[in-house]
Design a protein around this motif. Structure first.
Motif, PDB file in Angstrom:
ATOM      1  N   UNK A  25     -37.760  31.313  36.074  1.00  0.00           N
ATOM      2  CA  UNK A  25     -38.495  31.360  34.721  1.00  0.00           C
ATOM      3  C   UNK A  25     -40.026  30.541  34.753  1.00  0.00           C
ATOM      4  N   UNK A  26     -39.990  29.523  35.512  1.00  0.00           N
ATOM      5  CA  UNK A  26     -41.323  29.212  35.801  1.00  0.00           C
ATOM      6  C   UNK A  26     -42.357  30.158  36.275  1.00  0.00           C
ATOM      7  N   UNK A  27     -41.978  30.732  37.307  1.00  0.00           N
ATOM      8  CA  UNK A  27     -42.796  31.664  38.187  1.00  0.00           C
ATOM      9  C   UNK A  27     -43.042  32.629  37.079  1.00  0.00           C
ATOM     10  N   UNK A  28     -42.240  33.197  36.251  1.00  0.00           N
ATOM     11  CA  UNK A  28     -42.618  34.254  35.289  1.00  0.00           C
ATOM     12  C   UNK A  28     -43.476  33.801  34.391  1.00  0.00           C
ATOM     13  N   UNK A  29     -43.380  32.389  33.716  1.00  0.00           N
ATOM     14  CA  UNK A  29     -44.090  31.984  32.946  1.00  0.00           C
ATOM     15  C   UNK A  29     -45.676  31.837  33.415  1.00  0.00           C
ATOM     16  N   UNK A  30     -45.462  31.213  34.580  1.00  0.00           N
ATOM     17  CA  UNK A  30     -47.188  31.094  35.152  1.00  0.00           C
ATOM     18  C   UNK A  30     -47.660  32.336  35.262  1.00  0.00           C
ATOM     19  N   UNK A  31     -47.051  33.260  35.604  1.00  0.00           N
ATOM     20  CA  UNK A  31     -47.593  34.645  35.807  1.00  0.00           C
ATOM     21  C   UNK A  31     -48.087  35.314  34.376  1.00  0.00           C
ATOM     22  N   UNK A  38     -51.523  31.690  44.252  1.00  0.00           N
ATOM     23  CA  UNK A  38     -51.593  30.777  45.371  1.00  0.00           C
ATOM     24  C   UNK A  38     -51.450  29.522  44.421  1.00  0.00           C
ATOM     25  N   UNK A  39     -51.681  29.300  43.236  1.00  0.00           N
ATOM     26  CA  UNK A  39     -51.407  27.852  42.471  1.00  0.00           C
ATOM     27  C   UNK A  39     -49.942  28.005  42.174  1.00  0.00           C
ATOM     28  N   UNK A  40     -49.471  29.066  41.899  1.00  0.00           N
ATOM     29  CA  UNK A  40     -47.995  29.177  41.373  1.00  0.00           C
ATOM     30  C   UNK A  40     -47.153  28.646  42.591  1.00  0.00           C
ATOM     31  N   UNK A  41     -47.498  29.281  43.728  1.00  0.00           N
ATOM     32  CA  UNK A  41     -46.837  28.832  45.000  1.00  0.00           C
ATOM     33  C   UNK A  41     -47.056  27.231  45.194  1.00  0.00           C
ATOM     34  N   UNK A  42     -48.007  26.421  44.853  1.00  0.00           N
ATOM     35  CA  UNK A  42     -48.476  25.017  44.939  1.00  0.00           C
ATOM     36  C   UNK A  42     -47.223  24.501  44.326  1.00  0.00           C
ATOM     37  N   UNK A  43     -47.173  25.071  43.050  1.00  0.00           N
ATOM     38  CA  UNK A  43     -46.348  24.379  41.868  1.00  0.00           C
ATOM     39  C   UNK A  43     -45.049  24.523  42.304  1.00  0.00           C
ATOM     40  N   UNK A  47     -43.308  29.717  49.685  1.00  0.00           N
ATOM     41  CA  UNK A  47     -44.068  29.481  50.978  1.00  0.00           C
ATOM     42  C   UNK A  47     -44.832  30.732  51.416  1.00  0.00           C
ATOM     43  N   UNK A  48     -44.543  31.910  50.545  1.00  0.00           N
ATOM     44  CA  UNK A  48     -45.287  33.188  50.662  1.00  0.00           C
ATOM     45  C   UNK A  48     -45.359  33.637  49.330  1.00  0.00           C
ATOM     46  N   UNK A  49     -46.311  34.663  49.265  1.00  0.00           N
ATOM     47  CA  UNK A  49     -46.587  35.410  48.136  1.00  0.00           C
ATOM     48  C   UNK A  49     -45.603  36.477  47.717  1.00  0.00           C
ATOM     49  N   UNK A  50     -44.756  36.858  48.859  1.00  0.00           N
ATOM     50  CA  UNK A  50     -43.819  37.960  48.570  1.00  0.00           C
ATOM     51  C   UNK A  50     -42.348  37.481  47.836  1.00  0.00           C
ATOM     52  N   UNK A  51     -42.199  36.041  47.988  1.00  0.00           N
ATOM     53  CA  UNK A  51     -41.348  35.325  47.174  1.00  0.00           C
ATOM     54  C   UNK A  51     -41.686  35.295  45.938  1.00  0.00           C
ATOM     55  N   UNK A  52     -42.972  34.801  45.428  1.00  0.00           N
ATOM     56  CA  UNK A  52     -43.264  35.067  44.096  1.00  0.00           C
ATOM     57  C   UNK A  52     -43.158  36.331  43.381  1.00  0.00           C
ATOM     58  N   UNK A  53     -43.447  37.284  44.245  1.00  0.00           N
ATOM     59  CA  UNK A  53     -43.576  38.742  43.608  1.00  0.00           C
ATOM     60  C   UNK A  53     -42.183  38.916  43.205  1.00  0.00           C
ATOM     61  N   UNK A  54     -41.183  38.472  44.041  1.00  0.00           N
ATOM     62  CA  UNK A  54     -39.945  38.998  43.779  1.00  0.00           C
ATOM     63  C   UNK A  54     -39.294  38.259  42.356  1.00  0.00           C
TER      64      UNK A  54
END
Length: 65
Positions: A25-31, A38-43, A47-54
């Protein structure tokens, strides 16, 4: 601890809340707020962008726009 936090925040009892669901939910809200990956990953600690896009499926609001 997460159950107590969810109760204090007023989440419904019948909803299943896990560390993973909160992180997603946090990743979706940040997007949705146009925060760079890169900021989302820091928060979130990803470890990688692919996991964020998932986690960052397009919200219903974005689809309607």
């Amino acid at each position: 601890m997460l159950k107590a936090m969810a109760k204090d925040a007023g989440f419904l009892k019948h909803k299943r809340i896990t560390n993973h669901s909160v992180r997603k939910l946090l990743v979706q809200k940040l997007r949705n707020a146009n925060i760079p990956p890169t900021e989302t990953m820091a928060i979130t600690g990803h470890k990688n962008v692919q996991s964020i896009t998932n986690h960052s499926n397009i919200s219903v609001e974005q689809q309607q726009k």
